[in-house]
Design a protein around this motif. Sequence first.
Motif, PDB file in Angstrom:
ATOM      1  N   GLU A 225       7.384   6.655  -1.184  1.00  0.00           N
ATOM      2  CA  GLU A 225       8.841   7.314  -0.670  1.00  0.00           C
ATOM      3  C   GLU A 225       9.721   6.845   0.520  1.00  0.00           C
ATOM      4  O   GLU A 225       9.523   7.237   0.815  1.00  0.00           O
ATOM      5  CB  GLU A 225       8.700   9.039  -0.806  1.00  0.00           C
ATOM      6  CG  GLU A 225       7.175   9.422  -0.517  1.00  0.00           C
ATOM      7  CD  GLU A 225       7.402  10.623  -0.637  1.00  0.00           C
ATOM      8  OE1 GLU A 225       7.807  11.895  -0.642  1.00  0.00           O
ATOM      9  OE2 GLU A 225       6.042  11.219  -0.756  1.00  0.00           O
ATOM     10  N   ASP A 226       7.963   5.972   1.219  1.00  0.00           N
ATOM     11  CA  ASP A 226       8.634   5.629   2.703  1.00  0.00           C
ATOM     12  C   ASP A 226       9.301   4.976   3.072  1.00  0.00           C
ATOM     13  O   ASP A 226       8.736   4.424   2.087  1.00  0.00           O
ATOM     14  CB  ASP A 226       6.759   5.844   3.551  1.00  0.00           C
ATOM     15  CG  ASP A 226       6.361   6.989   3.723  1.00  0.00           C
ATOM     16  OD1 ASP A 226       7.200   8.473   3.885  1.00  0.00           O
ATOM     17  OD2 ASP A 226       5.170   7.121   2.462  1.00  0.00           O
ATOM     18  N   MET A 237      10.704  -0.857   2.647  1.00  0.00           N
ATOM     19  CA  MET A 237       9.767  -0.140   1.852  1.00  0.00           C
ATOM     20  C   MET A 237       8.497  -1.080   2.111  1.00  0.00           C
ATOM     21  O   MET A 237       8.571  -1.917   2.563  1.00  0.00           O
ATOM     22  CB  MET A 237       9.533   0.533   0.700  1.00  0.00           C
ATOM     23  CG  MET A 237      11.300   1.310   0.292  1.00  0.00           C
ATOM     24  SD  MET A 237      11.319   2.198  -1.276  1.00  0.00           S
ATOM     25  CE  MET A 237      10.476   3.551  -0.725  1.00  0.00           C
ATOM     26  N   GLY A 238       7.165   0.279   1.711  1.00  0.00           N
ATOM     27  CA  GLY A 238       5.691  -0.176   2.623  1.00  0.00           C
ATOM     28  C   GLY A 238       4.988   0.018   1.011  1.00  0.00           C
ATOM     29  O   GLY A 238       5.217   0.893   0.921  1.00  0.00           O
ATOM     30  N   THR A 264      -3.047  -1.515   5.394  1.00  0.00           N
ATOM     31  CA  THR A 264      -3.687  -1.926   4.015  1.00  0.00           C
ATOM     32  C   THR A 264      -2.510  -0.599   4.471  1.00  0.00           C
ATOM     33  O   THR A 264      -2.563   0.355   5.209  1.00  0.00           O
ATOM     34  CB  THR A 264      -4.911  -1.716   3.495  1.00  0.00           C
ATOM     35  OG1 THR A 264      -4.579  -1.909   1.771  1.00  0.00           O
ATOM     36  CG2 THR A 264      -5.846  -0.211   3.606  1.00  0.00           C
ATOM     37  N   ASN A 265      -2.270   0.712   2.931  1.00  0.00           N
ATOM     38  CA  ASN A 265      -1.684   1.706   2.788  1.00  0.00           C
ATOM     39  C   ASN A 265      -0.305   1.875   3.709  1.00  0.00           C
ATOM     40  O   ASN A 265      -0.607   3.119   4.519  1.00  0.00           O
ATOM     41  CB  ASN A 265      -2.794   3.064   2.762  1.00  0.00           C
ATOM     42  CG  ASN A 265      -4.087   2.993   1.893  1.00  0.00           C
ATOM     43  OD1 ASN A 265      -3.512   2.295   0.631  1.00  0.00           O
ATOM     44  ND2 ASN A 265      -5.388   2.969   1.987  1.00  0.00           N
ATOM     45  N   ILE A 266       0.628   1.316   3.884  1.00  0.00           N
ATOM     46  CA  ILE A 266       1.453   1.319   4.259  1.00  0.00           C
ATOM     47  C   ILE A 266       2.118   3.086   4.283  1.00  0.00           C
ATOM     48  O   ILE A 266       2.401   2.766   3.067  1.00  0.00           O
ATOM     49  CB  ILE A 266       2.593   0.168   4.903  1.00  0.00           C
ATOM     50  CG1 ILE A 266       1.883  -1.046   5.187  1.00  0.00           C
ATOM     51  CG2 ILE A 266       3.518   0.129   4.997  1.00  0.00           C
ATOM     52  CD1 ILE A 266       2.144  -2.612   5.250  1.00  0.00           C
ATOM     53  N   THR A 267       2.500   3.491   5.288  1.00  0.00           N
ATOM     54  CA  THR A 267       3.565   4.524   4.551  1.00  0.00           C
ATOM     55  C   THR A 267       4.729   4.852   6.088  1.00  0.00           C
ATOM     56  O   THR A 267       5.593   3.706   5.199  1.00  0.00           O
ATOM     57  CB  THR A 267       2.868   6.333   4.713  1.00  0.00           C
ATOM     58  OG1 THR A 267       2.122   5.667   6.158  1.00  0.00           O
ATOM     59  CG2 THR A 267       1.745   5.421   3.685  1.00  0.00           C
ATOM     60  N   LEU A 280       5.346   1.530  11.967  1.00  0.00           N
ATOM     61  CA  LEU A 280       4.824   1.364  10.768  1.00  0.00           C
ATOM     62  C   LEU A 280       3.276   2.354  11.230  1.00  0.00           C
ATOM     63  O   LEU A 280       2.990   1.613  11.525  1.00  0.00           O
ATOM     64  CB  LEU A 280       4.767   0.086  10.256  1.00  0.00           C
ATOM     65  CG  LEU A 280       4.017  -0.348  10.276  1.00  0.00           C
ATOM     66  CD1 LEU A 280       2.586  -0.233   8.995  1.00  0.00           C
ATOM     67  CD2 LEU A 280       4.619  -1.987   8.849  1.00  0.00           C
ATOM     68  N   VAL A 281       2.722   2.840   9.833  1.00  0.00           N
ATOM     69  CA  VAL A 281       1.697   3.620   9.930  1.00  0.00           C
ATOM     70  C   VAL A 281       0.542   3.027   8.769  1.00  0.00           C
ATOM     71  O   VAL A 281       1.624   2.460   7.544  1.00  0.00           O
ATOM     72  CB  VAL A 281       1.908   5.254   9.983  1.00  0.00           C
ATOM     73  CG1 VAL A 281       0.544   5.450   9.058  1.00  0.00           C
ATOM     74  CG2 VAL A 281       3.235   5.865  10.781  1.00  0.00           C
TER      75      VAL A 281
END
Length: 409
Positions: A225-226, A237-238, A264-267, A280-281
């Motif tokens: 959803e991010d 999107m990631g 990893t785990n890009i939000t 990016l997070v």
Amino acid sequence: MQRYLLLLSFLTTLYSFSQPNTDIFLFDLSTENGNFELSNIKNISNNEGYDNQPSFLNNNTILYAGTRKGQTDIVKYTIPYDSKVYINLTEGSEYSPLKIPNQKAISAIRLDKDGTQKLYKYNLRNGESEVLVDDIIIGYHVWYNENILVSSVLEDGSMSLYTTTIKNKKNDKVVAKVGRSLHKIPNTNLISYISKESDSLWEIKSLNPTNGKTKFITKTLPKTEDMCWLSPNTILMGKGYKLYKNNNDKDWIEVASLKAYGITNITRLAVSPDGTKLALVGEGGKISDSEASNSTKNKAISDAEKIIQTQLEAYNNRDIDAFMATYTKDIKLYDYPEKLKSEGQNAMRESYNTFFKNTPDLHAYIKNRIVIGNKVIDEEQVTINGKIYNAVAIYEVENGKIKKVTFIQ
């Protein structure tokens, strides 16, 4: 009271137990001729704990929620100076800071220790706050303009999409079952949101806040959803360690892999107003010596300016040790032109330590800065116990530390 108690466990799960050890990574971004190129990576938060929800205040400044002393506060990161300043002092935790259009202020969600959650406005000059919305429980929000807010509101164990008119404090529900990612679509009068009406198929839709009309845009990546907008027709999107783009059609195209960086785990994703930087997070992250060198190769910041910026951050954070570490042992403070006020670290530390303790709203805002060799001239606006003062400080730097300061008031 019962309303807040019922929501408390959901809020705690949302903002506490679900908080991973995340960081915010900044890249230079090029999208010329349809390409997608990232370079000059930098971990701008570089902090143990939860650092998340970046947004651009302007092309040179990023806001985000960062962990400090066991709670989450608003951080302002200045890109050219590689500097961080916490801009608020409250007992609650702040999340999702955003610039309020046409104001020198930001909005953020504050979660107090008793579970109360409200949307606040924070003055960028002195960090003072006031309640904006307290009759609905806003989880995430975006500004359509300075008077209209679009938000994901916590209710019935999920989130619904609302519009709020700030002037008359009117809230209107649009749809139920939405996600957290809300964005103004560039160069349009529309807001994008994530529809979760189907548990198995999430969709990106648009909302016109002035008439309530919604429209399908495209499907999200599976269970993702991010997102952010690169242009009026291109979404980013990631997922995992990869980035994908979509040109408002059915297909998502992979445009970058961050595996080499260990991210990893890009939000959360945010693009600067001019489209040249991506924040990016993610989790993990490692930067090689060559990448670290590349990330600073374009910085034309002198050593004198850098130490002045460091002392400014320490001043605004009221950190006496970090503040005094920027000065020489024989530091001299003058009132213009040559009236000696203080000499030596001991006298200066004693004076400023008391000042910091007695001034909880202390904040200096730099209106203008001139650098001439080893001299830095700052035009400052300083908030002290609710009052605003204007002054000029002339700093002289020697061997990487401040040797002399002359104040003009």
